[in-house]
Write a protein that holds these residues in place. Structure first.
Motif, PDB file in Angstrom:
ATOM      1  N   PRO B 164       0.821  -1.245  -0.061  1.00  0.00           N
ATOM      2  CA  PRO B 164       0.030   0.011  -0.150  1.00  0.00           C
ATOM      3  C   PRO B 164       0.938   1.056   0.001  1.00  0.00           C
ATOM      4  N   HIS B 165       2.090   1.308   0.424  1.00  0.00           N
ATOM      5  CA  HIS B 165       2.720   2.581   0.913  1.00  0.00           C
ATOM      6  C   HIS B 165       3.347   2.920  -0.555  1.00  0.00           C
ATOM      7  N   GLU B 166       3.036   2.169  -1.585  1.00  0.00           N
ATOM      8  CA  GLU B 166       3.555   2.497  -2.832  1.00  0.00           C
ATOM      9  C   GLU B 166       2.360   3.270  -3.767  1.00  0.00           C
ATOM     10  N   PHE B 167       1.347   3.489  -3.113  1.00  0.00           N
ATOM     11  CA  PHE B 167       0.422   3.853  -4.137  1.00  0.00           C
ATOM     12  C   PHE B 167      -0.046   5.360  -3.494  1.00  0.00           C
ATOM     13  N   SER B 168      -0.847   6.175  -4.283  1.00  0.00           N
ATOM     14  CA  SER B 168      -1.275   7.493  -3.589  1.00  0.00           C
ATOM     15  C   SER B 168      -2.434   7.422  -2.999  1.00  0.00           C
ATOM     16  N   GLY B 169      -3.092   8.112  -2.403  1.00  0.00           N
ATOM     17  CA  GLY B 169      -4.426   8.159  -1.558  1.00  0.00           C
ATOM     18  C   GLY B 169      -5.469   7.812  -2.636  1.00  0.00           C
ATOM     19  N   GLY B 170      -5.559   8.350  -3.696  1.00  0.00           N
ATOM     20  CA  GLY B 170      -6.659   7.957  -4.918  1.00  0.00           C
ATOM     21  C   GLY B 170      -6.717   6.505  -5.087  1.00  0.00           C
ATOM     22  N   GLN B 171      -5.323   6.106  -5.407  1.00  0.00           N
ATOM     23  CA  GLN B 171      -5.267   4.631  -5.594  1.00  0.00           C
ATOM     24  C   GLN B 171      -5.573   3.800  -4.473  1.00  0.00           C
ATOM     25  N   ARG B 172      -5.133   4.151  -3.478  1.00  0.00           N
ATOM     26  CA  ARG B 172      -5.493   3.247  -2.375  1.00  0.00           C
ATOM     27  C   ARG B 172      -6.870   3.323  -2.016  1.00  0.00           C
ATOM     28  N   GLN B 173      -7.639   4.341  -2.478  1.00  0.00           N
ATOM     29  CA  GLN B 173      -9.074   4.082  -2.156  1.00  0.00           C
ATOM     30  C   GLN B 173      -9.543   2.957  -3.314  1.00  0.00           C
ATOM     31  N   ILE B 188     -22.692  -1.761  -0.257  1.00  0.00           N
ATOM     32  CA  ILE B 188     -21.518  -1.065   0.235  1.00  0.00           C
ATOM     33  C   ILE B 188     -21.711   0.398   0.994  1.00  0.00           C
ATOM     34  N   ILE B 189     -21.028   0.176   2.117  1.00  0.00           N
ATOM     35  CA  ILE B 189     -21.265   1.535   2.935  1.00  0.00           C
ATOM     36  C   ILE B 189     -20.004   2.414   2.573  1.00  0.00           C
ATOM     37  N   CYS B 190     -20.130   3.487   1.930  1.00  0.00           N
ATOM     38  CA  CYS B 190     -19.092   4.163   1.807  1.00  0.00           C
ATOM     39  C   CYS B 190     -18.879   5.469   2.502  1.00  0.00           C
ATOM     40  N   ASP B 191     -17.660   5.359   3.516  1.00  0.00           N
ATOM     41  CA  ASP B 191     -17.674   6.397   4.677  1.00  0.00           C
ATOM     42  C   ASP B 191     -16.637   7.401   4.167  1.00  0.00           C
ATOM     43  N   GLU B 192     -17.413   8.500   3.587  1.00  0.00           N
ATOM     44  CA  GLU B 192     -16.757   9.569   3.166  1.00  0.00           C
ATOM     45  C   GLU B 192     -15.356   9.241   2.171  1.00  0.00           C
ATOM     46  N   PRO B 193     -15.842   8.266   1.274  1.00  0.00           N
ATOM     47  CA  PRO B 193     -14.475   7.654   0.605  1.00  0.00           C
ATOM     48  C   PRO B 193     -13.654   8.899  -0.125  1.00  0.00           C
ATOM     49  N   VAL B 194     -14.168   9.975  -0.252  1.00  0.00           N
ATOM     50  CA  VAL B 194     -13.398  10.796  -1.086  1.00  0.00           C
ATOM     51  C   VAL B 194     -13.011  12.262  -0.132  1.00  0.00           C
ATOM     52  N   SER B 195     -13.369  12.132   1.113  1.00  0.00           N
ATOM     53  CA  SER B 195     -13.041  13.538   1.839  1.00  0.00           C
ATOM     54  C   SER B 195     -11.522  13.652   2.058  1.00  0.00           C
ATOM     55  N   ALA B 196     -10.715  12.392   1.911  1.00  0.00           N
ATOM     56  CA  ALA B 196      -9.502  12.719   2.293  1.00  0.00           C
ATOM     57  C   ALA B 196      -8.623  13.040   1.001  1.00  0.00           C
ATOM     58  N   LEU B 197      -9.079  12.851   0.035  1.00  0.00           N
ATOM     59  CA  LEU B 197      -8.443  13.147  -1.357  1.00  0.00           C
ATOM     60  C   LEU B 197      -8.522  14.735  -2.075  1.00  0.00           C
ATOM     61  N   VAL B 199      -9.271  17.518  -4.461  1.00  0.00           N
ATOM     62  CA  VAL B 199     -10.311  17.840  -5.196  1.00  0.00           C
ATOM     63  C   VAL B 199     -10.296  17.269  -6.649  1.00  0.00           C
ATOM     64  N   SER B 200      -9.103  17.346  -7.329  1.00  0.00           N
ATOM     65  CA  SER B 200      -9.021  16.946  -8.461  1.00  0.00           C
ATOM     66  C   SER B 200      -9.338  15.541  -8.820  1.00  0.00           C
ATOM     67  N   ILE B 201      -8.788  14.637  -7.703  1.00  0.00           N
ATOM     68  CA  ILE B 201      -9.117  13.239  -7.603  1.00  0.00           C
ATOM     69  C   ILE B 201     -10.458  12.782  -7.160  1.00  0.00           C
ATOM     70  N   GLN B 202     -11.188  13.617  -6.332  1.00  0.00           N
ATOM     71  CA  GLN B 202     -12.379  13.294  -5.767  1.00  0.00           C
ATOM     72  C   GLN B 202     -13.477  12.952  -6.938  1.00  0.00           C
ATOM     73  N   ALA B 203     -13.513  13.620  -7.936  1.00  0.00           N
ATOM     74  CA  ALA B 203     -14.454  13.608  -9.125  1.00  0.00           C
ATOM     75  C   ALA B 203     -14.042  12.090  -9.705  1.00  0.00           C
ATOM     76  N   GLN B 204     -12.792  12.007 -10.043  1.00  0.00           N
ATOM     77  CA  GLN B 204     -12.711  10.614 -10.448  1.00  0.00           C
ATOM     78  C   GLN B 204     -13.070   9.364  -9.847  1.00  0.00           C
ATOM     79  N   VAL B 205     -12.465   9.370  -8.375  1.00  0.00           N
ATOM     80  CA  VAL B 205     -12.990   8.373  -7.894  1.00  0.00           C
ATOM     81  C   VAL B 205     -14.562   8.236  -7.684  1.00  0.00           C
ATOM     82  N   ILE B 206     -15.300   9.110  -7.473  1.00  0.00           N
ATOM     83  CA  ILE B 206     -16.951   9.322  -7.534  1.00  0.00           C
ATOM     84  C   ILE B 206     -17.231   8.861  -8.828  1.00  0.00           C
ATOM     85  N   ASN B 207     -16.802   9.242 -10.021  1.00  0.00           N
ATOM     86  CA  ASN B 207     -17.372   8.662 -11.113  1.00  0.00           C
ATOM     87  C   ASN B 207     -17.071   7.103 -11.336  1.00  0.00           C
ATOM     88  N   LEU B 208     -15.868   6.802 -10.887  1.00  0.00           N
ATOM     89  CA  LEU B 208     -15.611   5.415 -10.882  1.00  0.00           C
ATOM     90  C   LEU B 208     -16.554   4.712  -9.995  1.00  0.00           C
TER      91      LEU B 208
END
Ligand SMILES: Nc1ncnc2c1ncn2[C@@H]1O[C@H](COP(=O)(O)OP(=O)(O)OP(=O)(O)O)[C@@H](O)[C@H]1O
Ligand code: SF4
Ligand SMILES: [Mg+2]
Lengths: 350, 340
Positions: B164-173, B188-197, B199-208
């Motif tokens: 895991p330490h070889e990945f960025s926050g977005g990749q880890r999520q 699936i319970i998504c507990d603030e899955p993007v709030s630690a990411l 802003v530019s990556i938040q949208a990607q993860v939400i779209n995914l």
């Protein structure tokens, strides 16, 4: 993408590589491992019984088979054969019989009752570190005591670790009543004056290696237990534990597959110092006369008789030197381990 | 309750006892969740919003039934009824041994991508753990499934051997999402899955996550502390305040016509690109959120509510259906609406 040959290393492997670059600690580690490994073969290296004897067309292995009376090999001595002399005799006679002695042919137990041994012999080519007040070879005793000291410290630390991980880990992980009850037990336990308890026990029962281990474990498990309790408590609140639980992993697996590998840092960094503590504890008890039963070779006992005969410098210097060198090597290892586990990149030691 | 319901949460409460003193007597109670009700339909996304500390994570943890492992003394009340294809089970009442076989049906994606992956395990080990527990796949099948899942979440199957330490926050999520998907869960319970990411990556993860929801026909309970994140992805929105449910209803309805004073304040804080709503006035709440250790009597929101009445301190407001499928816990706004 075939060129993508970067290797992913676990954190532990990275730390091991880092440890190897810290020369002082790494070489101490290698040296100590080799010495301790060799010390298990001491009966073959330092002993007064011959390794192989060929006598009247028969081959004997006294190191393994044990006692052979002098008369058995045609030697005119009371009691056991003195192989050193037998060898010299056969050589002088140019006889067909022969024997091979260990490289250092003195046992830690043979004293002046064996013909030819003298008390208070100064260091020489035959007795590298002289002989003590009962004519025993100091170097030989030193080496056997090394094995006992390290074994004692290793077994003691391992037992403490097992108890610490099991009890402390369960306290931190399970929490609740279990934690509460053990906390109270530990508080009461740690308020007992343990040194006196040990002295009292060992003045009633004749102590042995395992009894001493047992007594010391009873005293020492608390430190590791508290450490592991804190570790498990902290790790438990992390989400990877929640994830493991949410997929139905058992408590046992969560504790030992998930949390324990993440609690290794204090376990590993503390270990060398736990060894130092174990060695010193045994020396202390032996010095006070509550340790290993005589005539077991031990640094504490050697120190004790050495101090009583302080003019015979070798009897004091030998145990002090041996302890000093061993402890400093362990401390070097500990220092390097700590450094290797330090998340900060820079290094002060090298 | 429709035939389509996946989970029906009724009057759920989670209380943590607080101990103190020599004998560890119980001295207080943290009412992290204090009697909330909502339901999630199959293939539906329910958004849950509220300020930090209002009990969102606790609701999520109650719904996957892991609270008593984390805090053995927790008191969970109410019911969490799952309507699986092979029967109805109440997670609030199941014994640990009976629970196991249902664990694969409900999974969680965690708030902190750095703490939710075991740093000592490779990605392959992390994602295949649920497979080992819930399927009879052999090593090869597991490896294939891990590769397939990584591909689904936009990572390369070759990355499975990494840590895991070889990945960025977005990749880890994304890895966390792959793990949650491994056993084909229903919810699936998504507990603030993007709030630690970022802003530019938040949208990607939400779209995914939206693509995955489409493909896997899974329901989400999507937790966020910000209404704008959940508004356009949710079918329903639940607004929480200090362990209580303030408002619950159809997403567009709640978003465009909030009724509870707290929802109104939350919404007024959302920066809007929509010019037609530019003229709305910003409601700034006074004071801090009280602690769930010492909740105000009656309506928990009354210490900060701009329209609070003396009567609000008397009894806990009833959670009532003010419009079709739109529940609000505030008798004052109900009266106002009627008087108008
Ligand atoms: N194990 C526990 N023991 C005692 N109190 C707890 C425990 N877990 C949560 N709480 C309390 O319950 C309340 C709700 O916590 P929770 O983590 O559910 O909030 P949250 O809405 O997820 O907040 P955030 O947005 O910061 O994640 C907090 O006041 C917290 O201190
Ligand atoms: S019940 Fe009273 S305090 Fe609570 S939200 Fe309504 S008006 Fe405000
Ligand atoms: Mg939370």
């Amino acid at each position: 993408m075939p060129e993508q040959q970067e290797i992913s290393l676990s954190i532990l492997k990275k730390r091991w590589l880092k440890f190897k670059t810290l020369r002082r600690g790494y070489y101490s580690f290698i040296l100590l491992i080799i010495l301790y490994g060799l010390s298990w073969f001491l009966p073959l290296l330092i002993n007064n019984r011959a390794l192989v004897v060929k006598y009247n067309d028969e081959i004997y292995f006294p190191v393994i088979s044990g006692y052979h009376a002098g008369s058995f090999f045609g030697q005119d001595v009371p009691g056991e054969t003195i192989y050193r002399e037998l060898k010299a005799t056969w050589k002088a006679e140019d006889s067909d019989n022969w024997l091979i002695m260990p490289p250092y042919p003195y046992s830690p137990y043979e004293d002046i009752t064996v013909q030819g041994n003298k008390m208070y012999e100064a260091p020489s080519k035959t007795h590298w570190l002289g002989t003590d007040n009962t004519g025993r070879d100091v170097f030989s005793r030193l080496c056997y005591a090394f094995n006992i000291s390290i074994s004692f410290a290793l077994v003691l630390s391992t037992l403490n670790y097992i108890l610490g991980v099991l009890i402390g880990g369960s306290m931190g992980y399970l929490g609740g009543k279990f934690d509460l009850i053990f906390q109270r037990i530990i508080e009461i336990w740690s308020s007992l004056p343990m040194l006196f308890v040990i002295i009292i026990i060992s003045s009633i029962i004749r102590p042995s290696f395992f009894l001493l281990i047992f007594i010391y474990t009873i005293v020492n498990w608390i430190g590791m237990t508290y450490l592991m309790r804190a570790e498990f408590y902290r790790e438990k609140s992390k989400d990877y534990v929640a994830a493991a639980l949410s997929m139905g992993q058992s408590n046992f697996k969560v504790m030992f597959k998930h949390i324990l590998p993440n609690s290794l840092v204090p376990i590993i960094t503390y270990f060398p110092f736990s060894i130092v503590g174990g060695i010193s504890a045994l020396v202390g008890l032996d010095y006070l006369g509550f340790g290993m039963p005589p005539p077991t070779p031990s640094w504490g006992q050697m120190l004790d008789v050495g101090l009583q005969n302080i003019s015979k410098y070798w009897m004091v210097m030998a145990p002090v030197g041996a302890q000093f060198i061993t402890l400093i090597m362990v401390v070097f290892i500990g220092e390097a381990v700590r450094e290797a586990f330090d998340p900060k990149v820079y290094s002060r030691l090298r | 309750m429709s035939k389509n319901t996946l989970v029906d949460v009724k009057n759920l409460s989670v209380h943590f006892p607080v101990h103190g003193g020599v004998f560890s007597k119980r001295v207080a109670t943290v009412k992290a969740v204090d009697g909330i009700s909502f339901s999630i339909d199959k293939k539906q996304i329910v958004g849950m919003v509220g300020e930090s500390g209002c009990g969102k994570t606790t609701v999520g943890r109650a719904m996957i039934n892991i609270l008593k492992y984390i805090s053995p003394e927790v008191e969970v009340g109410g019911s969490i009824e799952y309507h699986f294809d092979d029967g109805i089970v109440d997670f609030a009442k199941l014994k640990a041994s009976e629970m196991r076989k249902y664990r694969s049906r409900v999974q969680m994606i965690f708030q902190d991508p750095y703490a939710s992956l075991n740093p000592r395990m490779t990605v392959a080990q992390i994602i295949s753990e649920p497979l080992q527990l819930h399927t009879k796949m052999n090593a090869k099948e597991q490896r294939d499934r891990v590769g397939w899942l990584l591909d689904k979440v936009g990572l390369q199957p070759e990355q499975a051997r990494r840590f895991p330490h070889e990945f960025s926050g977005g990749q880890r999520q994304r890895i966390g999402i792959a793990r949650a998907l491994a056993t084909n869960p229903d919810l699936i319970i998504c507990d603030e899955p993007v709030s630690a990411l970022d802003v530019s990556i938040q949208a990607q993860v939400i779209n995914l996550m939206m693509d995955i929801q489409d493909e896997f026909d899974v329901s989400y309970l999507f937790i966020a502390h910000d209404l704008s994140v959940v508004e356009h992805i949710s079918d329903k929105i639940a607004v929480m305040y200090l362990g209580d449910m303030a408002e619950y209803g159809d997403a567009q309805d709640v978003y465009h016509h909030p009724r509870h004073p707290y929802s109104k304040a939350l919404l007024s804080a959302v920066p809007l690109p929509d010019p037609s709503r530019k003229n709305r006035k910003r409601i700034v709440l006074k004071g801090d959120v009280p602690t769930p250790l010492n909740k105000p009597s009656g309506c928990a929101f009354r210490t900060r509510c701009p329209i609070a009445q003396p009567s609000c301190a008397e009894s806990k407001p009833e959670f009532k259906e003010h419009a079709k499928d739109h529940f609000v816990a505030c008798p004052i706004v109900e009266k106002k609406a009627l008087n108008l």
